[in-house]
Design a protein around this motif. Structure first.
Motif, PDB file in Angstrom:
ATOM      1  N   HIS A  95      38.599 -24.951 -74.876  1.00 29.43           N
ATOM      2  CA  HIS A  95      38.679 -25.785 -73.668  1.00 29.43           C
ATOM      3  C   HIS A  95      39.681 -26.908 -73.872  1.00 29.43           C
ATOM      4  CE1 HIS A  95      36.285 -29.484 -74.668  1.00 29.43           C
ATOM      5  NE2 HIS A  95      35.597 -28.716 -75.471  1.00 29.43           N
TER       6      HIS A  95
ATOM      7  N   ASP B   4      37.538 -32.908 -80.235  1.00 26.95           N
ATOM      8  CA  ASP B   4      36.866 -32.176 -79.145  1.00 26.95           C
ATOM      9  C   ASP B   4      37.715 -32.257 -77.880  1.00 26.95           C
ATOM     10  OD1 ASP B   4      35.078 -31.044 -77.370  1.00 26.95           O
ATOM     11  OD2 ASP B   4      33.684 -32.717 -77.409  1.00 26.95           O
TER      12      ASP B   4
ATOM     13  N   GLU C 289      35.004 -27.679 -69.479  1.00 28.78           N
ATOM     14  CA  GLU C 289      33.895 -27.325 -70.374  1.00 28.78           C
ATOM     15  C   GLU C 289      32.894 -28.462 -70.414  1.00 28.78           C
ATOM     16  OE1 GLU C 289      31.787 -27.196 -74.374  1.00 28.78           O
ATOM     17  OE2 GLU C 289      32.964 -28.766 -73.466  1.00 28.78           O
ATOM     18  N   GLU C 290      33.438 -29.668 -70.495  1.00 31.69           N
ATOM     19  CA  GLU C 290      32.570 -30.846 -70.623  1.00 31.69           C
ATOM     20  C   GLU C 290      31.748 -31.083 -69.360  1.00 31.69           C
ATOM     21  OE1 GLU C 290      32.389 -31.919 -73.503  1.00 31.69           O
ATOM     22  OE2 GLU C 290      34.330 -32.140 -74.497  1.00 31.69           O
TER      23      GLU C 290
ATOM     24  N   TYR D  41      31.688 -38.768 -81.239  1.00 29.97           N
ATOM     25  CA  TYR D  41      31.451 -37.647 -80.321  1.00 29.97           C
ATOM     26  C   TYR D  41      31.344 -38.135 -78.877  1.00 29.97           C
ATOM     27  CZ  TYR D  41      28.906 -33.741 -78.163  1.00 29.97           C
ATOM     28  OH  TYR D  41      28.491 -32.728 -77.337  1.00 29.97           O
ATOM     29  N   HIS D  42      32.248 -37.602 -78.032  1.00 27.51           N
ATOM     30  CA  HIS D  42      32.278 -37.969 -76.609  1.00 27.51           C
ATOM     31  C   HIS D  42      32.466 -39.468 -76.405  1.00 27.51           C
ATOM     32  CE1 HIS D  42      30.360 -33.966 -75.046  1.00 27.51           C
ATOM     33  NE2 HIS D  42      31.430 -33.800 -75.784  1.00 27.51           N
TER      34      HIS D  42
END
Ligand SMILES: [Zn+2]
Length: 554
Positions: A324, A345, A379-380, A498-499
């Motif tokens: 993605h 990511d 995707e997210e 993460y994120h």
């Protein structure tokens, strides 16, 4: 002297002859693999995760930059457009923000109960409608809300829930009982995933689908549910404007649940226990749900980017690599850094897609089957780009041999272990094992299958449509620093980056492990592209029935 030179010459010729004849294919593969490099990977990751790309949010200026870059790179390495004469597949999206007009009101008990949005429940509608109303809708407890023919399980057996409100448990009976004979034991099956539960409720015509939140079986706290379900929600749009979905998809807290069951004169814990047993029958609660949601609706179009490497002899059969390209964009309300760069990511997986495409082009002759390089969007936002491709495939899924997904590569150095998310599901595991043996690595299952990671990246929408799909990568057993250190790195990342805007490119990353994983992706894809076999799901996998039926009817 002359004799010596002639002898040398003869030896060289002989060596070349051996290479060119019997060893030629192997040599090609080695040369193609040698073209994979950590330097080139790093360059692409740095570009994709630069502030200039604005966090790569779907249907934004960041998207324009990202997909233009991908198209250019795909062209540069010699891929053909994968979507007709275009590199893009348009993905229609809708952004719906629910503005709750009322609390969730439950009537039919001694007194009406009122529950507050966010603190006690969350609810959205993904119907493209300005307003949805649930009024006096009969509530019924449907256990886990599962219909699973392969496990002879049907929580909807003998009941009619049309227009009603179904209340159900999260995860599946295998997790709750830890009975390895029930479903897949502790490992979550698709039947345990919330997305499935809403889909099944919609198939039965329920107006409102409510999932009971509990920390352990959900694998996250209420805060995650609240953050994820308030504010804008993206979804794909079907032709009927998502009218086939339930009017309301909702979660309630455990406390809310207990209050509701008490008002219904039922013992929640007892009902939950009975729902874990085969033969459970749904239980009407004798209460009615009431809720009005108003929406702000925004339509948008995002794009999957697709490059094609045509096969030589079986060009109508496909191996698909996916990654993605999207991330979370930016948030102007944040203090300091406002851009979610999404370097790990998933700029890493996206960059690997370009690198692999280039490596395949280095082969002396193209592979027998065609290879698709598919960079998916959103995707997210719930695997939307891959879901769109899997439900609107450009190439027939029955001709799609396998999907190899890359989501967040290893930035910590070489690891002994390769982890397969969804270990035991498909015969693609055996390809990983064969590769691991060659390079003396070991293959292990993902350590926390109960968290349902298998359902949380882009291989999954393909699995759901029956296409065998692999999600594998480095584990945590670092070759020099050991397993404890490896595990700490992952935990630190999840906690700190993460994120978050801090997921940024770092030139000090050790990409040697990512390189090894790219070798694995290449080798497995190459092997599949040279075979005539169609690997399948293993016996007992919830995706096997679909694949078997599709392959029989093709
Ligand atoms: Zn992510």
């Amino acid at each position: 002297m002359i004799k010596k030179i002639i002898l040398c010459f003869l030896i060289i010729m002989l060596t070349m002859f051996v290479f060119l004849s019997c060893g030629r294919k192997a040599h090609d593969v080695e040369a193609a693999m040698a073209s994979l490099s950590t330097d080139e990977l790093a360059v692409d990751v740095e570009i994709l995760s630069s502030d200039d790309f604005e966090g790569r949010f779907p249907a934004s200026r960041g998207e324009e930059k990202t997909i233009a870059f991908l198209k250019e790179e795909f062209e540069k390495v010699g891929l053909k457009p994968g979507s007709g004469d275009s590199f893009f597949q348009e993905v229609p999206l809708v952004e719906i923000t629910a503005i709750p007009k009322t609390d969730l009101v439950i009537t039919g008990g001694e007194n009406p109960l009122e529950f507050a949005y966010e603190d006690d429940f969350v609810g959205v509608t993904l119907r493209v409608q300005e307003k949805v109303t649930v009024a006096d809708s009969d509530m019924i407890f449907v256990g886990y809300g599962i219909v699973a023919p392969e496990y002879q399980w049907n929580d909807y057996d003998g009941i009619d829930v049309k227009g009603k409100t179904v209340v159900m448990l999260v995860n599946d009976p295998g997790f709750a009982t830890e009975d390895p004979e029930l479903f897949n034991g502790r490992a979550m099956t698709y039947y345990g995933r919330w997305t499935y539960k809403y889909e099944e409720a919609a198939r039965h015509g329920a107006a409102c689908a409510v999932i009971i939140h509990e920390n352990a079986p959900a694998a996250y706290g209420w805060g995650v549910v609240r953050n994820g379900w308030t504010g804008p929600n993206f979804s794909l749009i079907t032709e009927d404007g998502n009218a086939s979905r339930c009017a309301v998809e909702s979660w309630i807290t455990l406390e809310t649940t207990r209050t509701i069951f008490e008002a219904a004169g039922k013992n929640y814990d007892e009902l939950k226990k009975s729902a874990e047993k085969p033969g459970f029958k749904a239980v009407p609660l004798g209460l009615k749900a009431n809720l009005i949601l108003e929406n702000r609706i925004r339509n948008g179009v995002s794009r999957n980017v697709i490059g094609l490497l045509p096969g030589s002899t079986r060009a109508d059969e496909y191996i698909i690599y996916t990654a993605h390209w999207d991330h979370f964009g930016k948030n102007p309300d944040l203090e300091g850094d406002k851009i979610f760069n999404g370097a790990l990511d998933n700029a890493t997986g996206t960059a690997a897609l370009i690198e692999l495409a280039e490596a395949f082009q280095q082969l002396g002759s193209p592979p027998q089957r065609s290879i698709l390089f598919l960079a998916v969007t959103a995707e997210e936002q719930g695997l939307l780009g891959s879901d769109y491709y899997a439900t609107n495939p450009i190439y027939p899924l029955t001709k799609t041999v396998a999907v190899i997904n890359m989501d967040s590569l290893n930035i910590y150095g070489r690891m002994k272990d390769i982890r397969i998310i969804g270990y035991g599901q498909s015969e693609l595991d055996d390809y990983v094992k064969a590769y691991a043996e060659e390079v003396r690595r070991i293959v292990l299952p993902n350590p926390t299958p109960e968290k349902g990671s298998f359902f949380r990246s882009d291989h999954f929408p393909f699995a759901k449509q029956g296409v065998p799909a692999l999600n594998a990568g480095s584990g945590v057993q670092h070759l020099e620093k050991g397993e404890k250190w490896g595990l700490e790195q992952i935990e630190n990342y999840i906690r700190e980056k993460y994120h978050k805007p801090s997921d940024e490119f770092d030139p000090d990353w050790d990409l040697s492990g990512a390189l090894e994983d790219m070798h694995m992706y290449f080798k497995i894809g190459y092997r599949l592209s040279m075979e005539s076999t169609f690997p399948n799901w293993k016996e007992g996998s919830e995706f096997k029935l679909k694949r078997d039926a599709d392959m029989q009817n093709r």
